[in-house]
Enzyme design. Sequence first.
Site, PDB file in Angstrom:
ATOM      1  CB  SER A 114      24.266  72.972  59.536  1.00  0.00           C
ATOM      2  OG  SER A 114      23.897  74.304  59.292  1.00  0.00           O
ATOM      3  CD  GLU A 131      24.983  75.302  67.012  1.00  0.00           C
ATOM      4  OE1 GLU A 131      25.459  75.750  65.953  1.00  0.00           O
ATOM      5  OE2 GLU A 131      24.879  74.084  67.248  1.00  0.00           O
ATOM      6  CG  HIS A 166      26.922  76.145  62.973  1.00  0.00           C
ATOM      7  ND1 HIS A 166      25.773  75.526  63.418  1.00  0.00           N
ATOM      8  CD2 HIS A 166      26.883  76.065  61.616  1.00  0.00           C
ATOM      9  CE1 HIS A 166      25.080  75.101  62.382  1.00  0.00           C
ATOM     10  NE2 HIS A 166      25.734  75.407  61.270  1.00  0.00           N
TER      11      HIS A 166
END
Length: 505
Positions: free
Chosen positions: A197, A310, A401
């Site tokens: 990330s 995601e 995610h």
Amino acid sequence: MKNESLRINTAEGALRGAIDEGIFVFKGIPYAAPPVGALRWRAPRPAAPWSEVRDATQWGNASWQLREHCVLAGGGDPGNISEDCLYLNVWSPDIEPSSPLPVMVWIHGGGFVLGAGSLPPYNGKALAARGVVVVTLNYRLGHLGFFAHPALDAEFPPGEAVNNFALLDQIAALQWVQRNIASFGGDRRNVTLFGESSGGRSVLSLFASPLAAGLFHKGIVQSAYSLPDKKRDEALSNGVAVAHHLGLKKASADDLRALPAEHFCSLPSQLGNGPVAIAGDRVLPKPVVEVFAAARQHRYPLMIGYNSDEGSVLDYFGIDPATTITRLRQRRPLLLKLIKSLYDEHDDRRLGRKVARDIAFGTITWLAVQAQHRRGVPGWRYYFDYVSENTRDLCPDGSWHGNEIPYVMETMTAENPQIAEREYSAGDRAFARRISEYWLRFAQDATEFSHQLNGETTWPAWHPGADVTLRFGVKGEAAVVLQHRFMRMRLRLLRLLMRAMVKLH
């Protein structure tokens, strides 16, 4: 579990660590001076040397952040929170190996506002047990890490302003690695950066920063996002607005540095600086996406990928993916028709989630491997689509995610509040072993001359003709398979449309 003590010497002084199940562990090592008082919003200064043996068995402070947000979405409790936060941790399997060991430096994610290198999912013990030295670090977050204001800019010579203090912290940690990692058995000539990330975005930023040249040798980027970096003029306006909000109408640098650190954690959302760096300062002269689009990144091997859901981050921000499709239907019906032709999906929620995934996370992987090919250095692209056996009812759209982290780092015992009481199975652990092997092989073997990564499935470096992506999981099930031209037309189109889509969103 019995911990034995261990003493080691660094350039700054001696450390006392511990031995945890055969792995040497050192925690809370200062890699720079505390960035407090007059040192707030300045480049990190060298840590003061010490003469006595320093205890390195407790975690260092994490940067200022909202603890409850980190517990819910950042990977756990960050522990002590302080502006004095420039600490790192080291796990090593052997401090006197017959030959130096590869080094893997983890940069945590959290949108540049949450996280710490001490969080349970980032524990380096399992990877270290397989023959690498692992380093995790804390760096300045939020407005303490990324900030621009005319009063602060005035302290620098023209054209030399610094706004990306968090990236400078990461660079300082890499300088510490170059000075000291040999004392922990590590090879300072074989340093792999990896992160997820905003940590993955940090790796891309360091690939684009002239100040990071020579401090690392390759990078792994997990679920970085395609959002544009903030322009410096926008950051300066934001800094002035922050100062006004905190009661400083004509702020001096001293006034700004006198503000309590916690004030920056409770600002309204419109005064946030976003999960991106600031483009245009000495650390990051050009935006990351622009640097890769021009193939001007450092010539280091790169592995990059993203997860099948995601779009799960939309839930965290309270965004309804179906709304984006509704807006497209109202404002750009021909564009929506074109997009739908690329997706076998007729439900607005699922379509919106997939489009968000591909435009916000997929396009950067496509851009990056193309840039690597044009630069004449290898790049590898992956797609993570495995869901743990006991959470498949919770994850109907694929892997969330951040869900790849416990597989990459083999931290399957770490608590995840999102899937409490859903234990990892033996099958999950076996698959984690298969996945992490590729991260280790990359760290051990990848060079600028590599054409493939060896493993249970040989993984060729990306090039336009073959356009190979390695899939870790298929529709949630365990598999490691190569796929040719995976999402090729989709990502090509979305890359072209990215600016319009981001503005619309």
